[in-house]
Enzyme design. Structure first.
Site, short mmCIF file in Angstrom:
data_model
loop_
_atom_site.label_atom_id
_atom_site.label_comp_id
_atom_site.label_asym_id
_atom_site.label_seq_id
_atom_site.Cartn_x
_atom_site.Cartn_y
_atom_site.Cartn_z
N GLY A 15 0.91 -1.21 0.09
CA GLY A 15 0.00 0.00 0.00
C GLY A 15 0.73 1.10 -0.06
N ALA A 16 1.78 1.34 -0.90
CA ALA A 16 2.76 2.48 -0.93
C ALA A 16 2.44 3.39 -1.90
CB ALA A 16 4.25 1.96 -1.03
N SER A 17 1.33 3.34 -2.40
CA SER A 17 1.00 4.32 -3.61
C SER A 17 0.66 5.82 -3.09
CB SER A 17 -0.17 3.84 -4.57
OG SER A 17 -1.24 3.49 -3.64
N TYR A 158 -12.55 -2.96 11.69
CA TYR A 158 -11.15 -2.51 11.77
C TYR A 158 -10.56 -2.60 13.11
CZ TYR A 158 -7.81 1.18 10.77
OH TYR A 158 -6.60 1.79 10.74
N ALA A 160 -10.84 -5.02 15.27
CA ALA A 160 -10.58 -6.58 15.42
C ALA A 160 -9.32 -6.95 14.40
CB ALA A 160 -11.88 -7.29 14.93
N LYS A 162 -7.12 -4.78 13.44
CA LYS A 162 -5.85 -4.25 13.96
C LYS A 162 -5.42 -4.63 15.45
CE LYS A 162 -5.00 -1.13 10.46
NZ LYS A 162 -3.91 -1.43 9.67
N ILE A 191 -3.72 10.28 11.38
CA ILE A 191 -2.78 11.01 10.58
C ILE A 191 -3.40 11.74 9.29
CG2 ILE A 191 -0.58 10.25 9.18
CD1 ILE A 191 -0.59 9.90 12.37
#
Ligand code: NAP
Length: 250
Positions: A15-17, A158, A160, A162, A191
């Site tokens: 997921g570096a886009s 989400y 759960a 994480k 963020i």
């Protein structure tokens, strides 16, 4: 820390886009690592990340894979390994949300979030592990969330996913501790990324009351810590969950 501490190392950032993953890719490249820039739907954005790294003298390539798809993950790791000989640093950053109160949550919303955030982490980690064990060196860094620690209304799926990553981090850290491989999780607070930009002002105001520092973080705040934990001098830190959240988890 030596600015070129990661010279000769190869990293895969999922997921570096965009968002946090993009900042992590830039940081690792700045530290000297060659970076495989994974994307799912944002191919052009991933190519831009690669171009920026290359224009700063680094090495990178963009690689497509939906991390929730085992075959695509295997092909991605094969490609990275064939290109650079190894994957020394894995950052499991790809993640999605699909919010809703549990009473109305669809199977699809549950399954998609678990498949991407948790299964994706499992598939990517397992795929790189054998190579790291052979090399007796590795850094596995998961991007969790403060929500995996505190929970959040409308985010049972989400939270759960994480929270599970925290257990995964600790179990795997014990399994590979004698092999020179560290496994840690960084748990961001809120963020400034597309996800947070998309919140309504009313939601942002409410969230702000939970943050002792009184402001959202930047993707670079997370990237800085990923760089630190990936560094060669961080070899005695494993199984840790490091909050980078302006104090929100306190
Ligand atoms: P973002 O801006 O929405 O970016 C998400 C990235 O994940 C994109 O590059 C996207 O790729 C990729 N992705 C999504 N599904 C994927 C899949 N199935 N396979 C491969 N890549 C996939 O998100 P972000 O805010 O930077 O979040 C990054 C990570 O930090 C996530 O794990 C998130 O849960 C976590 N986090 C974020 C915050 C925050 O406040 N932003 C707080 C805590 C934790 P494409 O665009 O190419 O599809």
């Amino acid at each position: 820390m030596d600015k070129r501490d990661l010279d000769g190392k190869a990293a895969l950032v999922t997921g570096a886009s965009k968002g946090i993953g993009k900042a992590i890719a830039f940081r690792l490249a700045e530290m000297g690592a060659k970076v495989a820039v994974n994307y799912n739907t944002s191919g052009d954005a991933a190519q831009e990340v690669v171009k920026t790294i290359e224009s700063n003298g680094g090495e990178a390539f963009a690689v497509h894979a939906d991390v929730s798809d085992l075959e695509q993950v295997s092909a991605m790791v094969d490609q990275a390994t064939k290109t650079w000989g190894s994957v020394d640093i894995l950052v499991n950053n790809a993640g999605i949300i699909d919010d809703g109160l549990l009473v109305r949550m669809s199977d699809d919303a549950w399954n998609r979030v678990i498949a991407t955030n948790l299964n994706g982490t499992f598939y990517c980690t397992r795929a790189v592990l054998r190579g790291m064990m052979r090399n007796r060196w590795g850094r596995i860094i998961h991007i969790g969330s403060v929500v995996g620690i505190r929970g959040n209304i409308g985010q049972a799926n989400y939270s759960a996913s994480k929270a599970a990553i925290i257990g995964f981090t600790k179990a795997l850290a014990k399994e590979v501790a004698t092999r020179g491989i560290t496994v840690n999780a960084i748990t961001p607070g809120y963020i400034n990324t597309d996800t947070v930009d998309g919140l309504q002002q009313e939601q942002k105001d409410r969230i702000m009351t939970w943050i002792p520092m009184g402001h959202f973080g930047e993707a670079e705040d997370i990237a800085h810590f990923v760089g630190h934990i990936a560094g060669t001098k961080s070899s005695y830190v494993t199984g840790q969950v490091i909050s980078v959240d302006g104090g929100m988890a306190i």
